[in-house]
Design an enzyme around this catalytic site. Structure first.
Site, PDB file in Angstrom:
ATOM      1  N   ASP A 114      46.152  80.257 -50.502  1.00  0.00           N
ATOM      2  CA  ASP A 114      46.013  80.741 -49.127  1.00  0.00           C
ATOM      3  C   ASP A 114      45.862  82.250 -48.973  1.00  0.00           C
ATOM      4  OD1 ASP A 114      46.602  77.994 -48.337  1.00  0.00           O
ATOM      5  OD2 ASP A 114      48.701  78.505 -48.661  1.00  0.00           O
ATOM      6  N   ARG A 141      37.492  73.435 -51.547  1.00  0.00           N
ATOM      7  CA  ARG A 141      36.157  74.002 -51.355  1.00  0.00           C
ATOM      8  C   ARG A 141      35.382  73.918 -52.670  1.00  0.00           C
ATOM      9  NH1 ARG A 141      37.472  79.083 -48.845  1.00  0.00           N
ATOM     10  NH2 ARG A 141      37.429  77.905 -46.914  1.00  0.00           N
ATOM     11  N   GLU A 176      48.870  81.323 -42.763  1.00  0.00           N
ATOM     12  CA  GLU A 176      48.433  80.091 -43.423  1.00  0.00           C
ATOM     13  C   GLU A 176      49.303  79.816 -44.654  1.00  0.00           C
ATOM     14  OE1 GLU A 176      44.413  78.239 -45.541  1.00  0.00           O
ATOM     15  OE2 GLU A 176      44.281  80.144 -44.495  1.00  0.00           O
ATOM     16  N   ASP A 219      44.105  77.202 -54.950  1.00  0.00           N
ATOM     17  CA  ASP A 219      44.077  78.283 -53.964  1.00  0.00           C
ATOM     18  C   ASP A 219      45.403  78.288 -53.195  1.00  0.00           C
ATOM     19  OD1 ASP A 219      43.657  79.190 -51.066  1.00  0.00           O
ATOM     20  OD2 ASP A 219      41.827  79.912 -52.003  1.00  0.00           O
ATOM     21  N   ASP A 226      44.774  85.970 -49.268  1.00  0.00           N
ATOM     22  CA  ASP A 226      43.530  86.616 -49.687  1.00  0.00           C
ATOM     23  C   ASP A 226      43.647  88.103 -49.416  1.00  0.00           C
ATOM     24  OD1 ASP A 226      42.011  84.100 -50.163  1.00  0.00           O
ATOM     25  OD2 ASP A 226      42.207  83.874 -47.996  1.00  0.00           O
ATOM     26  N   ASP A 247      45.741  86.017 -44.185  1.00  0.00           N
ATOM     27  CA  ASP A 247      46.197  84.624 -44.193  1.00  0.00           C
ATOM     28  C   ASP A 247      47.662  84.429 -44.571  1.00  0.00           C
ATOM     29  OD1 ASP A 247      43.614  83.900 -43.423  1.00  0.00           O
ATOM     30  OD2 ASP A 247      42.961  83.700 -45.500  1.00  0.00           O
ATOM     31  N   ASN A 254      40.899  85.910 -53.892  1.00  0.00           N
ATOM     32  CA  ASN A 254      41.684  84.705 -53.633  1.00  0.00           C
ATOM     33  C   ASN A 254      42.921  84.707 -54.519  1.00  0.00           C
ATOM     34  OD1 ASN A 254      39.689  83.121 -51.955  1.00  0.00           O
ATOM     35  ND2 ASN A 254      38.465  83.453 -53.799  1.00  0.00           N
TER      36      ASN A 254
END
Length: 175
Positions: A105, A23, A123, A103, A107, A120, A87
């Protein structure tokens, strides 16, 4: 490592463990930049996802990055209070292109009353298998979750009362 000057605008880039771009936040104004922390501000900026989608943030935000902790914090200023999105990821690096981090994953969303929710985990479990996260990374991240929860509970750093408001006032001076 050179650091951006106060008032300059930078990109923030997050990557995944496998090195792929995750991102990009396109316009963050630097409010403080040292070897230990970077604080930036933005408002309704364009965000680009790795799949090509674009969207705009909905409100002003103050971003807090530290060189010593495996997390960063975004304080979002909304009508009903300050929400935080945290994050879990590597400490930041900065080069002439952007401020960057990996990152991982996980959060934590923090609400104005300082209650929070870990997000998450599914994830994280999926990407841990897909990208072969080393066991050491998982240990570091679990400790970082505990550290972040401690910061939230003790209202340390960006969770300190008045922190986001102070830096938002500085941001308004640089717009």
């Amino acid at each position: 490592m050179d650091f951006p000057t106060v008032g300059s605008t930078i990109e923030v880039q997050s990557y995944k463990h496998n090195g792929s771009l995750h991102r990009v936040w396109e316009e963050t104004v630097i409010l403080k930049g040292t070897t230990q922390e970077v604080i930036g501000g933005n408002d309704r900026i364009l965000v680009q996802e790795s799949d090509g989608r674009h969207w705009r943030t909905r409100e002003p935000a103050i971003c807090y990055f530290t060189a010593n902790s495996w997390f960063n914090v975004i304080g979002m200023i909304r009508n009903d209070g300050i929400y935080y999105y945290c994050n879990l990821g590597t400490p930041f690096t900065y080069d002439s292109e952007a401020l960057k981090y990996i990152d991982y994953d996980l959060d934590i969303k923090v609400f104005p009353d300082m209650t929070y929710k870990l997000l998450d985990e599914d994830e994280f479990a999926l990407h841990k298998k897909q990208m072969n996260y080393p066991a050491e990374v998982e240990i570091i991240l679990r400790k970082a979750v505990d550290e972040l929860i401690s910061w939230i509970s003790s209202q340390k750093g960006p969770f300190e009362p008045g922190f986001i408001e102070y830096w938002y006032e500085r941001f308004l001076q640089h717009r």
